[in-house]
Motif scaffolding. Sequence first.
Motif, PDB file in Angstrom:
ATOM      1  N   GLY A  13      -6.633   4.079  -5.953  1.00 49.16           N
ATOM      2  CA  GLY A  13      -6.549   3.183  -4.808  1.00 49.16           C
ATOM      3  C   GLY A  13      -7.575   3.513  -3.744  1.00 49.16           C
ATOM      4  O   GLY A  13      -8.427   4.387  -3.906  1.00 49.16           O
ATOM      5  N   ASP A  14      -7.494   2.810  -2.637  1.00 49.47           N
ATOM      6  CA  ASP A  14      -8.470   2.905  -1.557  1.00 49.47           C
ATOM      7  C   ASP A  14      -8.283   4.216  -0.785  1.00 49.47           C
ATOM      8  O   ASP A  14      -7.227   4.430  -0.171  1.00 49.47           O
ATOM      9  CB  ASP A  14      -8.287   1.712  -0.624  1.00 49.47           C
ATOM     10  N   ARG A  63      -6.908   4.369   2.866  1.00 46.67           N
ATOM     11  CA  ARG A  63      -5.481   4.155   3.131  1.00 46.67           C
ATOM     12  C   ARG A  63      -4.647   5.411   2.896  1.00 46.67           C
ATOM     13  O   ARG A  63      -3.452   5.422   3.175  1.00 46.67           O
ATOM     14  CB  ARG A  63      -4.942   3.047   2.225  1.00 46.67           C
ATOM     15  N   PRO A 110       0.800  -1.234   0.000  1.00 49.21           N
ATOM     16  CA  PRO A 110       0.000   0.000   0.000  1.00 49.21           C
ATOM     17  C   PRO A 110       0.833   1.286   0.000  1.00 49.21           C
ATOM     18  O   PRO A 110       0.268   2.371   0.191  1.00 49.21           O
ATOM     19  CB  PRO A 110      -0.816  -0.115   1.303  1.00 49.21           C
ATOM     20  N   SER A 170      -4.192  -1.685  -3.337  1.00 44.72           N
ATOM     21  CA  SER A 170      -5.517  -1.904  -3.912  1.00 44.72           C
ATOM     22  C   SER A 170      -5.598  -1.489  -5.376  1.00 44.72           C
ATOM     23  O   SER A 170      -6.626  -1.688  -6.018  1.00 44.72           O
ATOM     24  CB  SER A 170      -6.571  -1.136  -3.106  1.00 44.72           C
ATOM     25  N   GLN A 171      -4.526  -0.906  -5.907  1.00 41.74           N
ATOM     26  CA  GLN A 171      -4.507  -0.574  -7.327  1.00 41.74           C
ATOM     27  C   GLN A 171      -4.344  -1.841  -8.170  1.00 41.74           C
ATOM     28  O   GLN A 171      -3.795  -2.847  -7.705  1.00 41.74           O
ATOM     29  CB  GLN A 171      -3.375   0.408  -7.634  1.00 41.74           C
ATOM     30  N   GLU A 220      -0.484   4.441  -1.712  1.00 40.28           N
ATOM     31  CA  GLU A 220      -1.677   4.970  -1.057  1.00 40.28           C
ATOM     32  C   GLU A 220      -1.333   5.593   0.285  1.00 40.28           C
ATOM     33  O   GLU A 220      -1.905   6.608   0.690  1.00 40.28           O
ATOM     34  CB  GLU A 220      -2.705   3.848  -0.882  1.00 40.28           C
TER      35      GLU A 220
END
Length: 337
Positions: free
Chosen positions: A275-276, A279, A196, A294-295, A199
């Motif tokens: 992404g999220d 995060r 992550p 998450s990408q 992010e």
Amino acid sequence: MAVRLKPVRDQIIVVTGATSGNGLATVEEAIRRGAAVVATSRNAAALEALAEGMSAGGGRIAICVADISDPSAVERIATVANDAFGGFDSWVNNAGAGTYGTLERVPLADHRRVFDVNYFGVLHGSLVAARHLRGRGGAIINVGSILSDRTIVQQGPYSATKHAVQALTDTLRMELEREDAGISVTLIKPGAIDTPFPEHARNFMDQPPRLPPPLYAPSVVADAILFACETQRRTLYAGGGGWLSSLLSRAAPRLSDRIMEKLGTVLQQKPKDPGDPARRDNLYVPRDDALRGSQTVHARDSSTVLQVQKIRPAGLFLGILAAGVAVSMTRLGRRRL
């Protein structure tokens, strides 16, 4: 005293940055192999969930909520290890923080924060670990980066800290060897890893950040870290793409700079896949943690370069290969420039 390292299954291992990315992969794999782990992170909820999940499967784990930029918090990690397991055998300085943006756009306070975590956090951990391991033996593993070898545009503060971590690690190794402390000191240099990090990093670019390909799974870094826990090595590269980038920058630095200037920014931006948001930006406070980003990316599950380094003659092999590639790259760079 000679360096003697136990098999991972017989060790107690301290891991900082344990609830996300490379740290989380290391904790899970270490426990799977039978080690006991002291997991530390700023994220209390994630630590508790990790401990519950690992304990439910029969794993031995203790947790410590700590910000490694605080020396007293790092001392507390060692206390938790002593109270839970009677000490530790390996200490992994893995936690890190980052920013995206030019040197001018990143505020000075954020430059300092990245250094507080990535350099001073590793310094605090290394000194505490050395004090506890001195005379008993064990391993200190610092997670640097391929950016310990060369910088990348848009990540100046992060690159600077990873250069500093390499210098710190080399100095620590020499000092401990000189006093015959029996402690192995290893620097892990991952390439781009599917964590992550993009992010979590504070972003000053006008587009969402990403890591430049090729990417590798966090399990590749965990493999390198745990190998270093039981095998004395100076440096381990995790990911062939990063190793080749380092080699190019040494063989043809101007050519490498030109490539970076032209492609570095676009390769670190992902406009349609931010992404999220849960995060985003953990520079000062923890955000949602996870094993991987998450990408949508492709990440390789293994690294041939790492596996070669794990063979005893690997240093000689890589040295010969590096020399040959360096000569070729130097000639190519001279012709193009």
